[in-house]
Design a protein around this motif. Structure first.
Motif, PDB file in Angstrom:
ATOM      1  N   ASP A   1       0.583  21.188  17.351  1.00  0.00           N
ATOM      2  CA  ASP A   1       1.033  20.392  16.199  1.00  0.00           C
ATOM      3  C   ASP A   1       0.217  20.667  14.937  1.00  0.00           C
ATOM      4  O   ASP A   1       0.670  20.377  13.834  1.00  0.00           O
ATOM      5  CB  ASP A   1       0.974  18.902  16.530  1.00  0.00           C
TER       6      ASP A   1
ATOM      7  N   LEU B   1       6.949  20.548  21.075  1.00  0.00           N
ATOM      8  CA  LEU B   1       7.423  21.191  19.858  1.00  0.00           C
ATOM      9  C   LEU B   1       8.935  21.404  19.941  1.00  0.00           C
ATOM     10  O   LEU B   1       9.446  21.849  20.968  1.00  0.00           O
ATOM     11  CB  LEU B   1       6.729  22.541  19.655  1.00  0.00           C
ATOM     12  N   GLU B   2       9.607  21.103  18.855  1.00  0.00           N
ATOM     13  CA  GLU B   2      11.056  21.278  18.790  1.00  0.00           C
ATOM     14  C   GLU B   2      11.402  22.455  17.881  1.00  0.00           C
ATOM     15  O   GLU B   2      10.866  22.584  16.776  1.00  0.00           O
ATOM     16  CB  GLU B   2      11.716  20.010  18.253  1.00  0.00           C
TER      17      GLU B   2
ATOM     18  N   GLY C   1       0.597  16.574  14.012  1.00  0.00           N
ATOM     19  CA  GLY C   1       0.322  17.243  12.759  1.00  0.00           C
ATOM     20  C   GLY C   1      -0.850  16.690  11.974  1.00  0.00           C
ATOM     21  O   GLY C   1      -1.212  17.244  10.938  1.00  0.00           O
TER      22      GLY C   1
ATOM     23  N   ARG D   1       9.379  21.492  14.282  1.00  0.00           N
ATOM     24  CA  ARG D   1       8.568  20.289  14.077  1.00  0.00           C
ATOM     25  C   ARG D   1       7.889  19.886  15.374  1.00  0.00           C
ATOM     26  O   ARG D   1       8.451  20.028  16.465  1.00  0.00           O
ATOM     27  CB  ARG D   1       9.406  19.128  13.556  1.00  0.00           C
TER      28      ARG D   1
ATOM     29  N   ARG E   1       4.039  27.212  10.605  1.00  0.00           N
ATOM     30  CA  ARG E   1       4.215  25.802  10.288  1.00  0.00           C
ATOM     31  C   ARG E   1       5.025  25.686   8.976  1.00  0.00           C
ATOM     32  O   ARG E   1       4.788  26.419   8.018  1.00  0.00           O
ATOM     33  CB  ARG E   1       2.845  25.136  10.093  1.00  0.00           C
ATOM     34  N   GLY E   2       5.985  24.776   8.972  1.00  0.00           N
ATOM     35  CA  GLY E   2       6.799  24.589   7.782  1.00  0.00           C
ATOM     36  C   GLY E   2       8.119  25.335   7.799  1.00  0.00           C
ATOM     37  O   GLY E   2       8.956  25.125   6.904  1.00  0.00           O
TER      38      GLY E   2
ATOM     39  N   VAL F   1       7.083  17.175  17.923  1.00  0.00           N
ATOM     40  CA  VAL F   1       7.785  15.939  18.256  1.00  0.00           C
ATOM     41  C   VAL F   1       6.802  14.834  18.615  1.00  0.00           C
ATOM     42  O   VAL F   1       6.917  13.698  18.132  1.00  0.00           O
ATOM     43  CB  VAL F   1       8.768  16.174  19.414  1.00  0.00           C
TER      44      VAL F   1
END
Length: 462
Positions: free
Chosen positions: A236, A286-287, A89, A268, A262-263, A270
């Protein structure tokens, strides 16, 4: 006397000066006006020769892309390749500025003509895939990682565009395009690969036997996504992701494309992989932990994800071939530069015909791959077999040419500052992503399956 005088002019060993009467440049100019128009040509480099063959709008696109790559990407290429892998991120200020600059230049939103996007209207007389091929080649010639950071955006946006869903285009594409043109660092990402399935997400036979990892469960007003995606380029840092998930209790034939922002609670990044090449762009895990996605965030309708996925890949594999051509060209440029600057026994390497032979081979293989891409990308409907051939042929060529460049540079090839080892690392990745080259070879046979079966069942062919 003429021969003696011309032999003193600048020339490479084993060659005549271009002004020598026996040089083709000089000889052709002695012909009459009509034959001269047919056979005479100027001594310009190969890039210029090929660019002049393009229609005017595409010439401008290619020239602008090269200028942007040199000015915006070149100063960051080696530095960002050496930088530590970022936390999920996180974008460095340099990369944020680059994304903003690229957006303002219109290179993130040019999949649609103005005013919907930033593409010049005149360019859309030609297929969008050809436009993308020209652009990504010039970016990757300078830096694979920075090219991928910027170009994965197109891949993420493509399912929305291909869906033909005007509501989705209006709500998801156009606002981001406008933000990008204002200089906001916003990107799309494309999420198909799962921990238990790489090629299974790109091959029908494998998908038939695969148990989906990311599953969408029905909930009031939408769906709950659960599972993980891996190796997602720029996943991310993207603001908008096209995420493919199977419906609960069904197989890959139920794959559906969801827009995830996003958000959103439960989504999230990972981690980011520690990568060998294209290091300026992340490959993220990505989770999705019970992420709620409303019904109006479905692209193209339920169970249309597999078709959108395969259509996106048919369009994207030719630009992947083009970015590989960019790597081959970058390696060739490095080799030519080294051969002209480096001396052995008091002579520049370029004076040795063994070196000239290797450089000519690198140039020939690069130009051949480019010709394949340009010819194939000029079709409005990309065929799977053609796209896959472009992908594996060009990427294999890029690795081979990069290897030849390293051979020519010798121990200098291992120095990061020369760029050759970086090109090799970047090029090697292209043989794996967008479907491994083995899967792409099988995709060629899949396209011809009916014709092959018909031939096999015809007694006359036995």
């Amino acid at each position: 006397m003429t021969g003696l005088r011309d032999s003193a002019l600048p020339h490479l060993d084993g060659h005549l000066a271009s002004s020598d009467p026996l040089s083709p440049f000089a000889a052709f100019h002695t012909l009459g006006a009509v034959p001269r128009r047919l056979v005479s040509y100027d001594a310009v480099d190969q890039w210029e020769v090929e660019t002049r063959r393009l229609p005017p709008s595409l010439q401008k696109l290619r020239r602008n892309a090269r200028q942007f790559a040199e000015q915006a990407l070149r100063p960051l290429a080696l530095e960002t390749d050496l930088a530590p892998h970022a936390e999920p991120g996180h974008l460095s200020p340099q990369l944020q500025q680059l994304i903003s600059r690229t957006g303002r230049a219109g290179l993130l939103s040019d999949m649609l003509p103005a005013p919907l996007g930033s593409g010049a209207t005149s360019r859309f007389r030609h297929p969008i895939v050809l436009q993308q091929c020209l652009r990504v080649e010039e970016l990757s010639r300078v830096c694979g990682g920075l090219m991928l950071l910027l170009s994965a955006n197109v891949l993420g946006a493509m399912p929305i565009l291909l869906s033909g869903d005007t509501s989705a285009i209006r709500r998801f594409l156009l606002p981001v395009f406008r933000a990008q043109q204002r200089g906001e660092a916003k990107l799309f990402a494309f999420a198909i690969t799962e921990p238990g399935a790489g090629s299974d997400a790109e091959d029908g036979h494998g998908a038939r036997h695969y148990r989906p990892g990311v599953v969408a469960r029905r909930d009031t007003g939408g769906w709950r996504l659960s599972g993980r995606k891996v190796f997602i380029s720029g996943g991310d840092v993207a603001d908008t992701l096209t995420v493919f998930a199977a419906l609960e209790g069904e197989g890959m034939e139920s794959w559906t494309c969801f827009v995830v922002r996003r958000g959103m609670p439960g989504f999230r990044p990972v981690r980011n992989e520690l990568k060998m090449g294209m290091r300026a762009s992340t490959a993220s895990e990505l989770e999705f932990d019970n992420v709620f996605v409303p019904d109006d965030h479905i692209v193209g309708g339920l169970r249309q994800g597999w078709a959108l996925n395969r259509a996106t890949l048919n369009l994207s594999r030719m630009p992947v071939g083009a970015l590989a051509v960019g790597f081959a060209q970058g390696a060739t440029d490095i080799a030519f530069d080294f051969a002209t600057r480096t001396r052995l026994g008091g002579k520049a390497l370029i004076q040795f015909q063994e070196v000239q032979l290797q450089l000519a081979q690198m140039l020939a293989e690069t130009s051949t791959a480019r010709a394949l891409i340009w010819q194939s990308a000029n079709a409005w409907t990309p065929r799977q077999a053609t796209s896959s051939i472009c992908k594996f042929q060009a990427t294999d060529t890029a690795v081979r040419v990069a290897d030849m460049a390293m051979d020519l540079l010798g121990n200098h090839a291992l120095l990061h500052a020369n760029g050759a080892e970086k090109v090799f690392r970047d090029a090697r990745l292209t043989q794996i992503f967008e479907g491994t080259n083995q899967i792409n070879r099988l995709a060629v046979i899949e396209d011809f399956q009916d014709a092959l079966l018909a031939r096999a069942s015809d007694p006359a062919t036995v």
